[in-house]
Design a protein around this motif. Structure first.
Motif, PDB file in Angstrom:
ATOM      1  N   GLU A  45      24.331  -1.560 -16.066  1.00  0.00           N
ATOM      2  CA  GLU A  45      23.053  -1.487 -15.364  1.00  0.00           C
ATOM      3  C   GLU A  45      22.302  -0.213 -15.748  1.00  0.00           C
ATOM      4  OE1 GLU A  45      21.541  -3.619 -13.533  1.00  0.00           O
ATOM      5  OE2 GLU A  45      23.106  -5.123 -13.197  1.00  0.00           O
ATOM      6  N   TYR A  46      23.032   0.869 -15.869  1.00  0.00           N
ATOM      7  CA  TYR A  46      22.373   2.135 -16.259  1.00  0.00           C
ATOM      8  C   TYR A  46      21.873   2.044 -17.700  1.00  0.00           C
ATOM      9  CZ  TYR A  46      21.429   7.103 -16.720  1.00  0.00           C
ATOM     10  OH  TYR A  46      20.816   8.310 -16.931  1.00  0.00           O
ATOM     11  N   MET A  47      22.673   1.445 -18.598  1.00  0.00           N
ATOM     12  CA  MET A  47      22.242   1.283 -19.985  1.00  0.00           C
ATOM     13  C   MET A  47      21.001   0.401 -20.054  1.00  0.00           C
ATOM     14  SD  MET A  47      24.137   2.894 -22.217  1.00  0.00           S
ATOM     15  CE  MET A  47      24.047   1.971 -23.740  1.00  0.00           C
ATOM     16  N   LYS A  48      20.962  -0.657 -19.270  1.00  0.00           N
ATOM     17  CA  LYS A  48      19.776  -1.516 -19.267  1.00  0.00           C
ATOM     18  C   LYS A  48      18.556  -0.758 -18.751  1.00  0.00           C
ATOM     19  CE  LYS A  48      21.147  -5.099 -16.906  1.00  0.00           C
ATOM     20  NZ  LYS A  48      21.102  -6.426 -16.276  1.00  0.00           N
ATOM     21  N   ALA A  49      18.786   0.100 -17.763  1.00  0.00           N
ATOM     22  CA  ALA A  49      17.665   0.882 -17.223  1.00  0.00           C
ATOM     23  C   ALA A  49      17.135   1.871 -18.260  1.00  0.00           C
ATOM     24  CB  ALA A  49      18.099   1.620 -15.954  1.00  0.00           C
ATOM     25  N   THR A  50      18.018   2.384 -19.108  1.00  0.00           N
ATOM     26  CA  THR A  50      17.567   3.357 -20.125  1.00  0.00           C
ATOM     27  C   THR A  50      16.869   2.670 -21.296  1.00  0.00           C
ATOM     28  OG1 THR A  50      19.682   3.256 -21.306  1.00  0.00           O
ATOM     29  CG2 THR A  50      19.470   4.917 -19.595  1.00  0.00           C
TER      30      THR A  50
ATOM     31  N   ALA B 104       0.831  -1.210   0.000  1.00  0.00           N
ATOM     32  CA  ALA B 104       0.000   0.000   0.000  1.00  0.00           C
ATOM     33  C   ALA B 104       0.861   1.253   0.000  1.00  0.00           C
ATOM     34  CB  ALA B 104      -0.932  -0.008   1.217  1.00  0.00           C
ATOM     35  N   PHE B 105       1.889   1.277   0.819  1.00  0.00           N
ATOM     36  CA  PHE B 105       2.729   2.458   0.880  1.00  0.00           C
ATOM     37  C   PHE B 105       3.682   2.537  -0.324  1.00  0.00           C
ATOM     38  CE2 PHE B 105       1.050   2.601   5.066  1.00  0.00           C
ATOM     39  CZ  PHE B 105       1.129   3.920   5.461  1.00  0.00           C
ATOM     40  N   LYS B 106       4.026   1.384  -0.870  1.00  0.00           N
ATOM     41  CA  LYS B 106       4.826   1.406  -2.103  1.00  0.00           C
ATOM     42  C   LYS B 106       4.039   2.087  -3.222  1.00  0.00           C
ATOM     43  CE  LYS B 106       6.871  -1.728  -5.513  1.00  0.00           C
ATOM     44  NZ  LYS B 106       7.082  -3.135  -5.897  1.00  0.00           N
ATOM     45  N   GLU B 107       2.763   1.784  -3.329  1.00  0.00           N
ATOM     46  CA  GLU B 107       1.937   2.415  -4.355  1.00  0.00           C
ATOM     47  C   GLU B 107       1.802   3.914  -4.116  1.00  0.00           C
ATOM     48  OE1 GLU B 107       0.867   1.122  -7.151  1.00  0.00           O
ATOM     49  OE2 GLU B 107       1.982  -0.675  -6.552  1.00  0.00           O
ATOM     50  N   LYS B 108       1.742   4.321  -2.867  1.00  0.00           N
ATOM     51  CA  LYS B 108       1.676   5.755  -2.570  1.00  0.00           C
ATOM     52  C   LYS B 108       2.954   6.461  -3.022  1.00  0.00           C
ATOM     53  CE  LYS B 108      -0.080   7.479   1.087  1.00  0.00           C
ATOM     54  NZ  LYS B 108      -0.345   7.879   2.480  1.00  0.00           N
ATOM     55  N   VAL B 109       4.098   5.842  -2.733  1.00  0.00           N
ATOM     56  CA  VAL B 109       5.370   6.437  -3.161  1.00  0.00           C
ATOM     57  C   VAL B 109       5.447   6.494  -4.679  1.00  0.00           C
ATOM     58  CG1 VAL B 109       7.871   6.142  -3.163  1.00  0.00           C
ATOM     59  CG2 VAL B 109       6.587   5.718  -1.082  1.00  0.00           C
ATOM     60  N   LEU B 110       5.045   5.414  -5.351  1.00  0.00           N
ATOM     61  CA  LEU B 110       5.127   5.382  -6.808  1.00  0.00           C
ATOM     62  C   LEU B 110       4.161   6.375  -7.445  1.00  0.00           C
ATOM     63  CD1 LEU B 110       5.510   1.558  -7.524  1.00  0.00           C
ATOM     64  CD2 LEU B 110       7.277   3.330  -7.470  1.00  0.00           C
ATOM     65  N   GLY B 111       3.041   6.639  -6.790  1.00  0.00           N
ATOM     66  CA  GLY B 111       2.134   7.660  -7.294  1.00  0.00           C
ATOM     67  C   GLY B 111       2.772   9.038  -7.280  1.00  0.00           C
ATOM     68  N   ILE B 112       3.439   9.355  -6.169  1.00  0.00           N
ATOM     69  CA  ILE B 112       4.148  10.644  -6.085  1.00  0.00           C
ATOM     70  C   ILE B 112       5.296  10.676  -7.090  1.00  0.00           C
ATOM     71  CG2 ILE B 112       5.476  12.156  -4.575  1.00  0.00           C
ATOM     72  CD1 ILE B 112       3.947  10.961  -2.211  1.00  0.00           C
TER      73      ILE B 112
ATOM     74  N   PHE C  32      17.671   7.919  -1.199  1.00  0.00           N
ATOM     75  CA  PHE C  32      16.388   8.313  -1.789  1.00  0.00           C
ATOM     76  C   PHE C  32      16.311   9.801  -2.115  1.00  0.00           C
ATOM     77  CE2 PHE C  32      14.983   4.245  -0.048  1.00  0.00           C
ATOM     78  CZ  PHE C  32      14.173   3.792  -1.067  1.00  0.00           C
ATOM     79  N   SER C  33      17.208  10.607  -1.569  1.00  0.00           N
ATOM     80  CA  SER C  33      17.158  12.044  -1.859  1.00  0.00           C
ATOM     81  C   SER C  33      18.275  12.452  -2.810  1.00  0.00           C
ATOM     82  CB  SER C  33      17.217  12.846  -0.553  1.00  0.00           C
ATOM     83  OG  SER C  33      18.409  12.555   0.161  1.00  0.00           O
ATOM     84  N   LYS C  34      19.500  12.481  -2.319  1.00  0.00           N
ATOM     85  CA  LYS C  34      20.606  13.012  -3.106  1.00  0.00           C
ATOM     86  C   LYS C  34      20.951  12.113  -4.282  1.00  0.00           C
ATOM     87  CE  LYS C  34      23.986  15.816  -4.037  1.00  0.00           C
ATOM     88  NZ  LYS C  34      23.730  17.155  -4.567  1.00  0.00           N
ATOM     89  N   GLU C  35      21.055  10.807  -4.059  1.00  0.00           N
ATOM     90  CA  GLU C  35      21.469   9.918  -5.143  1.00  0.00           C
ATOM     91  C   GLU C  35      20.399   9.839  -6.238  1.00  0.00           C
ATOM     92  OE1 GLU C  35      24.360   9.480  -4.761  1.00  0.00           O
ATOM     93  OE2 GLU C  35      24.864   9.122  -2.675  1.00  0.00           O
TER      94      GLU C  35
ATOM     95  N   SER D 287      15.513   6.716 -14.477  1.00  0.00           N
ATOM     96  CA  SER D 287      15.141   7.195 -13.146  1.00  0.00           C
ATOM     97  C   SER D 287      14.031   6.343 -12.553  1.00  0.00           C
ATOM     98  CB  SER D 287      14.703   8.661 -13.214  1.00  0.00           C
ATOM     99  OG  SER D 287      15.771   9.485 -13.632  1.00  0.00           O
ATOM    100  N   ARG D 288      13.014   6.054 -13.385  1.00  0.00           N
ATOM    101  CA  ARG D 288      11.888   5.285 -12.853  1.00  0.00           C
ATOM    102  C   ARG D 288      12.314   3.873 -12.467  1.00  0.00           C
ATOM    103  NH1 ARG D 288       8.430   6.004 -16.728  1.00  0.00           N
ATOM    104  NH2 ARG D 288       8.749   4.091 -17.890  1.00  0.00           N
ATOM    105  N   ARG D 289      13.081   3.212 -13.331  1.00  0.00           N
ATOM    106  CA  ARG D 289      13.450   1.817 -13.065  1.00  0.00           C
ATOM    107  C   ARG D 289      14.408   1.694 -11.895  1.00  0.00           C
ATOM    108  NH1 ARG D 289      14.240   0.126 -19.443  1.00  0.00           N
ATOM    109  NH2 ARG D 289      12.005  -0.036 -19.931  1.00  0.00           N
ATOM    110  N   LEU D 290      15.381   2.604 -11.804  1.00  0.00           N
ATOM    111  CA  LEU D 290      16.343   2.521 -10.704  1.00  0.00           C
ATOM    112  C   LEU D 290      15.669   2.832  -9.369  1.00  0.00           C
ATOM    113  CD1 LEU D 290      19.456   4.164 -12.382  1.00  0.00           C
ATOM    114  CD2 LEU D 290      19.215   1.775 -11.708  1.00  0.00           C
ATOM    115  N   HIS D 291      14.789   3.840  -9.363  1.00  0.00           N
ATOM    116  CA  HIS D 291      14.079   4.167  -8.125  1.00  0.00           C
ATOM    117  C   HIS D 291      13.146   3.035  -7.726  1.00  0.00           C
ATOM    118  CE1 HIS D 291      10.637   5.875  -5.860  1.00  0.00           C
ATOM    119  NE2 HIS D 291      11.595   6.493  -5.198  1.00  0.00           N
ATOM    120  N   LEU D 292      12.465   2.441  -8.702  1.00  0.00           N
ATOM    121  CA  LEU D 292      11.558   1.333  -8.401  1.00  0.00           C
ATOM    122  C   LEU D 292      12.324   0.151  -7.821  1.00  0.00           C
ATOM    123  CD1 LEU D 292       8.742   0.053  -8.544  1.00  0.00           C
ATOM    124  CD2 LEU D 292       9.260  -0.622 -10.891  1.00  0.00           C
ATOM    125  N   GLY D 293      13.484  -0.147  -8.415  1.00  0.00           N
ATOM    126  CA  GLY D 293      14.288  -1.248  -7.893  1.00  0.00           C
ATOM    127  C   GLY D 293      14.773  -0.990  -6.485  1.00  0.00           C
ATOM    128  N   LEU D 294      15.211   0.251  -6.229  1.00  0.00           N
ATOM    129  CA  LEU D 294      15.674   0.604  -4.882  1.00  0.00           C
ATOM    130  C   LEU D 294      14.539   0.512  -3.875  1.00  0.00           C
ATOM    131  CD1 LEU D 294      17.849   1.802  -2.964  1.00  0.00           C
ATOM    132  CD2 LEU D 294      17.066   4.063  -3.686  1.00  0.00           C
TER     133      LEU D 294
END
Length: 1424
Positions: free
Chosen positions: A891-896, A504-512, A1003-1006, A972-979
């Motif tokens: 990993e970054y190339m795969k994410a893009t 439930a809270f994962k979905e809230k974070v992903l919505g934001i 979750f902030s600076k990186e 950005s979306r894939r790396l944040h989702l994985g984290l």
């Protein structure tokens, strides 16, 4: 005096000749007086500066003696010429008056220079910029005369031997002075470069900053060995900590001195500067008529630094236009076959010197800007931290922890960027004006077409700027909301796991996050439109203002005013006082009147939500006083209801910054019943306590909190129910030894909030609160005699409370109840050192970030003392070393997305090919011969040029769209989702070992780096790469001889780049690692801000924060220096390419066309010098910023707990139906390297049984519940529920079927309904029914928004008891067959406790109930 003029004959001598020279008149006047004029013009200002900036006294050294001696020798040589002229006049040889005037002026100037050498030494100047420039100007001017003297030496007839000898001596001495000035003096005595200003010891890491030993012209010089060895060994240079500290203080003082920010009065400061600062921060500001201006604060604090950067930037901008003018002269020279060859070499040398000077000036400017930006960022972080210590509850409601952390992590960086870009406000218009002037000089009225295009595009730029601002503000808002929610998730992760709410809270974070990425996508498209207009309108000038990341938030407002006025005869006086949490809220305490004499013990009692904790907060100044008087006499110590524990050793938590006095310390530890705990802790009182006390039980944390207060030896003690979390016999021990009439606090004034009726007969006064008012007040006997509501309450509940009077005896009597027994857990033997922790979730009374974990960590049997002292619970953030692994890039190339990445590369290549082709085509067009006033094939040339320009514009507008989709959005979306997914799947042990600052940092600076920095760096890297390749092609086409020089220079570039990247990469890692403690400390401070303020420890925490920020800057500052190191060297090599391109063009001028020469040299000036520098810089930035991906992937690959869902799990339909719980040989440990905390537990609990679990703190009660929820997996044995092994099913399948009511309740920001039902599985009627059963319906119905009432972060706008009832409502909604209560009623009064137990008996009649309790009456009617 000689008249200075330039006739045609002079020009024939100087310019129109194959052997040029200046006239003797010019040499003896202008060249001789120029350095003198410079020094005398600078002297008044420089002397004033030295007088105001005394850095200490430098002892006389050999270097200083040599410079002084040479200065006197120069004076003697100059005046030797003067006396020689007088001697000539005595012999009737009359020379021009200049031979008298010039030696006189030079001699006096040399005396002034000698004086300044000594004055600088006395003022602690190690390297003087003024003197270095003076000697450099003097040498340059003398070099011209030196050449003339050499040429005149062949003319024996006109040769003046004496003056030639003195001049050669003068030249040699000036050259020597210049060389000596390049070496710095030794550090001054008592300098901060010799001793650390904080500890008065040698600098940290044993290494002074090399800047103190560098020359003025190269302040960023770092030697090869220094960079290589120090950063591989992860050393950091000592910084001027005091300067940073004073910068923060000055900025805060300037902010508080603004109109409308001044205090109303009251307390005046006549003490030390620290006291002044504290007062300025604490006193309430007056009402403001207008908003204070932050720009004024920045101007007053950093004005001199901005002024220096302004001067360097202005000089550089003027020098920028010298290159095109010299290039124009060089092209004219190539076209003029009759011009003497020396003019071409002169232009080449002038072009090289101009480029070199630009390099030095530009990077001196950047060095000042970045250092100023670093100090500005330090000041902003310091101001935010200081503000956080005084911010009120009402301000906290509008400025959440996430927003404040974002201010420190992201917005402070925007302030740093401001220091670099703010000069563009005036520099860009200046460059436009100068460019238009030069264009008018060359093109005439044709330039008006370009001006028209620029003016037409101004509205377009304005619209783009306005929309960009809107998007940036929206992005910041989304980021704030995301970080705020992540803070709550990370600090309440235990609750999420127990209730299986991760999804439930994962979905809230992903919505934001989705909204955040949508804004980023719009920003990228807008940037593409701006780039298109830039390419299509070559003369378009964009004006860049300050970054919009600098926000004005409510965080700037709302300061607190704790009262510390003397009271007449009473320790505490409250008279007609009314309090609320904010101006906009209704009062929660009304018409409070009471006085407490000295040395009295006062108990405050009342039902849940009546205002007991609020009363203590009001006395501490945490609430808004509407009216009345509150006064406290003396110092205050505070024990919150939910203990706040620091990430430090247990002893440091008790001492709390005070001097260690062993006798007093031992007495306090014994009185607070901590001696048994010290016996079982791995390292005794030196055991490290995790963040928010994760490795202590609730009772242990409360006793440590009490011990901290007792050790402070304050005058007034405010204790908010400190005995609710401890066992009955421990509570009685603490009351007798500490709080009671015979305790060690008997000579102190004590206010005790309690629900324990058994303590009331021995207190001096009882204050009964009801609905925010004092309903009764008096001694125990007086209240009984009045026979009021309180007396009735005592008669009802006192008998039940008396069961707590007996400790072991009560347990034994309870065991005799028929037919079963209560589980009583006994602590381990002393030689089995363990570290236990009950089910606790928050670390500070009424505050937000609640994550305390439930662990019982057990250490192996006693080991060596050294091993014990080395025991660590938390894992510090670590920096990897060496090159970034290729896997990170992959990993970054795969994410893009590989195809999108390749397509964007192809578009960039096509764009730059079109750009190169258009420029080359234009150069060919300019070489077309002019016949009868016009050129041939104009239509063809124009058509091709237009086609190339259109294709370039189309490509440059399309490629950002593709790049934005690939790099910014997908990656950005894939790396944040994985984290996010990985962190939510981590076991609780990970959160116990990992400081919250590490996770917030990811979750902030990186994530911000991945969102914003990396896409831009990739774009600039590819642009620089293609530009450099194109420039090399053009240079080789125009001057093939350049092929001889380019490969060696490319080799130099390669080695410089590799060396720099290794250093820069590691510095980035060190900076990221040192940033995490800043966030951790800040989070910890926000949790315990009320405790810090109560103990008046603000200044100590401010110093700690400043030191942690300085530690972070020690890693960041060398990266600034390394950037300048790289830039100076790369641009110097680029200037060499300019030199060779121009030199080869001069050599081959008879076979080259002027158009190709101009294109070649302009490319070498603009493209090679700039873009090759950027290519190396961006390759380094790529590797340093890709570290963010490395760090995100590091946490994306942590150990995972079991699967949430197992589709093939053997779960019967409607499981569990009976609620039978069976432990078979169950054992539990918390880490593989620790002993078992539960051993061979075999229990069978039938369905529907009510079972009590009791035992001393640390016995393992909560460990049993942890095993039931699989928070920790079994080491041996198994747990079966209705015959199903819980290890064989998914975690959510288990946790949705078992419900817990924890001791310390956790709420999340959002509606009350969301906190009850985040998955929205139940109807409003069911929610209201659960609230009614939990005795909360009346309270919620009275709220304006009812179920939609917005809970503050952590639920701090509800009392702890009300939060406990909300948790009960959650359990009533779920109606699980198995219910676990872990000290669920410890924070409520006896009456509410009885109501809750009655509700549980009725509503969970057929359910299995396991209850951990300290109140024996709670489980008296249980089955066993």
């Amino acid at each position: 005096m000689v008249e200075i003029s330039f006739s045609t004959q002079d020009w024939n001598l100087t310019w129109n000749t194959p052997r040029p020279d200046f006239t003797p008149c010019f040499q003896n006047t202008v060249l001789a007086w120029t350095p003198c004029a410079f020094l005398w013009a600078c002297f008044p200002f420089y002397a004033f500066f030295l007088r105001r900036h005394d850095k200490g006294y430098i002892q006389m050294s050999r270097l200083n003696k040599a410079k002084t001696a040479l200065g006197f020798l120069l004076w003697i040589v100059c005046w030797a010429d003067l006396f020689y002229s007088f001697w000539e006049r005595s012999r009737n040889i009359y020379q021009a008056p200049v031979y008298l005037v010039s030696p006189t002026i030079l001699g006096i100037t040399m005396l002034l220079a000698t004086f300044l050498i000594q004055y600088e030494r006395m003022k602690g100047v190690q390297s003087s910029g003024i003197m270095l420039l003076f000697w450099l100007i003097a040498l340059l001017c003398a070099s011209v005369t030196f050449r003339s003297k050499i040429l005149q030496a062949s003319d024996v007839k006109g040769f003046d031997v004496f003056r030639c000898i003195t001049f050669f001596l003068y030249f040699a001495l000036v050259l020597t002075e210049l060389v000596l000035s390049c070496f710095p003096e030794r550090p001054p005595l008592f300098s901060e470069t010799v001793h650390d200003p904080v500890s008065n010891r040698p600098p940290l890491y044993g290494q002074n900053c090399p800047e103190t030993r560098s020359c003025f012209l190269l302040p960023c010089r770092l030697g090869h060995g220094t960079m290589a060895s120090n950063y591989r060994k992860e050393r950091r240079f000592h910084l001027n900590i005091r300067k940073n500290f004073l910068t923060v203080r000055r900025a805060v003082r300037q902010w508080n001195s603004l109109p409308g920010k001044a205090p109303k009065g009251g307390v005046s400061s006549t003490e030390a500067m620290a006291a002044e600062e504290a007062e300025a921060l604490i006193l309430r500001p007056a009402q403001r008529d207008k908003k204070p201006s932050l720009s004024k604060v920045l101007y007053k604090t950093f004005g001199p630094y901005f002024l220096m950067s302004f001067l360097f930037k202005a000089f550089h901008d003027l020098m920028m236009f010298a290159g095109p003018e010299i290039l124009k002269r060089l092209i004219i020279f190539v076209s003029d076959q009759s011009a003497p060859n020396w003019q071409g070499y002169f232009y080449t040398a002038l072009l090289f010197l101009s480029a070199g000077l630009q390099t030095l000036v530009l990077h001196q400017y950047f060095h000042i800007c970045f250092v100023t930006g670093m100090r500005l960022k330090t000041a902003v972080i310091g101001a935010i931290y200081r503000k956080a210590l005084v911010i009120t509850h009402s301000a906290r409601k509008s400025s959440t922890v996430g927003e404040i952390v974002n201010l420190m992590s992201v917005d402070a960086q925007r302030f740093m960027d401001l220091a670099t870009y703010i000069n563009m406000v005036w520099s860009a218009p200046l460059q436009v004006i100068l460019a238009l002037y030069l264009l008018w000089q060359n093109l005439g009225p044709s330039v008006l077409a370009g001006v028209a295009v620029m003016l037409l595009l101004v509205p377009v730029n304005a619209v783009i700027a306005m929309k960009t601002k809107t998007y940036q503000v929206a992005h910041m808002k989304s980021k704030d909301n995301r970080i705020k929610l992540m803070n709550e998730i990370l600090n309440g992760i235990k609750v999420l796991k127990l209730y299986a709410w991760e999804l439930a809270f994962k979905e809230k974070v992903l919505g934001i996050r989705k909204e955040e990425l949508r804004v980023l996508k719009k920003s990228a498209y807008l940037a593409a439109i701006g780039t298109f207009t830039w390419v299509c309108a070559p003369f378009l000038v964009s004006r860049k203002g300050p970054p919009e990341g600098i926000r004005s938030t409510p965080f700037h407002h709302g300061q607190n005013t704790p009262n510390r006025r003397p009271a007449n005869g009473n320790s505490i006086t409250v008279r007609n006082a009314t309090f609320s949490w904010s101006r906009s809220d209704l009062p929660c305490l009304n018409n409070i009147n009471f006085a407490v004499p000295e040395h009295r013990l006062v108990a405050v009692v009342g039902q849940v939500g009546c205002g007991k904790s609020s009363l203590l907060s009001a006395l501490l100044g945490e609430m808004e006083k509407r009216e009345g008087l509150v006064s406290l006499k003396g110092s205050v110590a505070y024990v919150p209801q939910q203990a706040w524990i620091q990430n430090a050793t247990l002893k440091e938590n008790i001492l709390f910054g005070r001097e260690a006095r062993e006798r007093q310390y031992n007495c306090v530890v014994e009185a607070c019943a901590l001696l048994p705990d010290l016996e079982v802790l791995p390292s005794g009182d030196q055991t490290e306590i995790g963040e928010k006390g994760v490795n202590l039980s609730g009772g242990q944390k409360q006793r440590v909190s009490l011990a901290r207060a007792v050790y402070s030896d304050a005058d007034i003690y405010l204790m908010d129910d400190p005995l609710s979390a401890v066992d009955a016999h421990v509570g009685r021990h603490i009351f007798e030894k500490v709080i009671g009439p015979k305790g060690i606090l008997k000579k102190k004034t004590r206010i005790l909030v309690t629900h324990g009726v058994s303590y009331l007969p021995v207190v001096d006064t009882i204050i009964v609160l009801s609905e925010g008012k004092v309903s009764e007040m008096g001694s125990y006997q007086e209240l009984l005699q009045r026979d009021g509501a309180f007396a009735e309450f005592l008669r009802t509940f006192a008998s039940a409370e008396q069961t707590r009077e007996s400790d072991g005896e009560a347990s034994l009597r309870f065991k005799k109840r028929s037919p079963c027994v209560c589980f009583y857990f006994i602590p381990r033997l002393k030689n089995q050192r363990q570290l236990s922790n009950s089910s606790t979730f928050s670390g500070e009374a009424g505050k937000t970030l609640s994550q305390n974990s439930t662990t019982e960590l057990q250490k192996a049997p006693a080991a060596a003392a050294t091993e014990k002292s080395a025991w660590k619970l938390t894992e510090a953030d670590t920096a990897k070393t060496g090159k970034v692994k290729p896997r990170v890039y992959w990993e970054y190339m795969k994410a893009t997305g590989l195809w999108l990445a390749l397509l964007s590369l192809l578009l960039f290549l096509c764009n730059h090919v079109a750009s190169l082709a258009s420029n080359y085509w234009l150069s060919l067009w300019t070489d077309d011969p002019v016949i009868n006033g016009t050129q041939q094939n104009t239509d063809l040339r124009l058509a091709v040029y237009g086609a190339l320009g259109f294709s370039q514009g189309w490509l440059v507008s399309v490629s950002p769209f593709v790049a934005s989709s690939a790099w910014r959005l997908l990656a950005s979306r894939r790396l944040h989702l994985g984290l996010l997914h990985s962190v939510l799947r981590c076991p609780m042990g990970f959160f116990e070992r990992t400081p919250s600052g590490n996770l917030v940092n990811r979750f902030s600076k990186e994530i911000d780096t991945i969102d914003s920095m990396i896409p831009q760096i990739i774009k600039m890297f590819m642009g620089s790469l293609f530009n450099v390749v194109g420039a090399c092609v053009v240079i080789l086409l125009a001057t093939p001889l350049a092929a001889v020089a380019i490969p060696p220079l490319a080799l130099v570039y390669f080695f410089v780049q590799r060396f720099y990247v290794a250093t820069s990469r590691q510095l980035k890692r060190l900076e990221s690692v040192s940033r995490s403690p800043v966030y951790s400390h800040f989070n910890e401070t926000l949790l315990g801000v009320s405790v810090i303020r109560a103990f008046a420890e603000q200044q100590r925490f401010v110093r700690q924060s400043d030191l942690k920020v300085d530690q972070n800057q020690k890693a960041y500052y060398p990266s600034i220096v390394a950037n300048r190191w790289l830039a100076v060297r790369l641009e110097s090599v680029g200037n060499c390419i300019v030199l060779f391109a121009a030199l080869f063009a001069v050599i081959a001028r008879h076979v080259l066309s002027p158009g190709l020469v101009g294109l070649s040299i302009s490319y070498s000036l603009q493209v090679i010098t700039t873009y090759l520098n950027w290519l190396v810089r961006m390759s380094a930035e790529m590797e340093t910023n890709i570290v963010a991906v490395e760090r995100v992937k590091e946490y994306s690959e942590k150990e995972q707990e079991a699967e949430w869902r197992l589709p093939g799990a053997p779960i019967p339909e409607g499981w569990p139906q009976e609620g039978r719980v069976e432990f078979r040989g169950y054992s539990l440990r918390y880490r593989d390297d620790m002993d078992l905390v539960l051993r061979n537990i075999t229990i069978t609990i039938s369905g529907g049984e009510k079972v009590g679990i009791v035992g001393r703190t640390g016995a393992g009660k909560s460990s049993l519940t942890l095993g039931l929820f699989r928070i920790n997996e079994a080491a041996e044995g198994q747990i079966l529920i209705d015959g199903v092994d819980i290890a064989s099913i998914g975690l959510h399948d288990l946790r949705f079927k078992v419900t817990i009511i924890p001791q310390d309740p956790v709420l999340f920001s959002g509606s009350l309904r969301m906190n009850l039902d985040p998955f929205e599985q139940y109807s409003d009627e069911e929610v209201w029914r659960s609230l009614e059963l939990a005795h909360l319906k009346a309270f919620v119905s009275a709220l304006p928004d009812k179920l939609l009432h917005e809970c503050a972060e952590g639920g701090e706008n509800l009392s702890v008891g009300q939060r406990q009832l909300v948790c009960l409502s959650r359990a009533l909604l779920r109606r699980s067959k198995i219910l676990v209560l872990d000290e669920a009623t410890a924070a409520v009064d006896l009456e509410t406790d009885c109501l809750i137990q009655a509700t549980i008996r009725r509503q969970f009649e057929g359910c299995t109930v396991l209850t951990i309790a300290h109140r024996l009456n709670t489980i008296m009617d249980y089955t066993r």
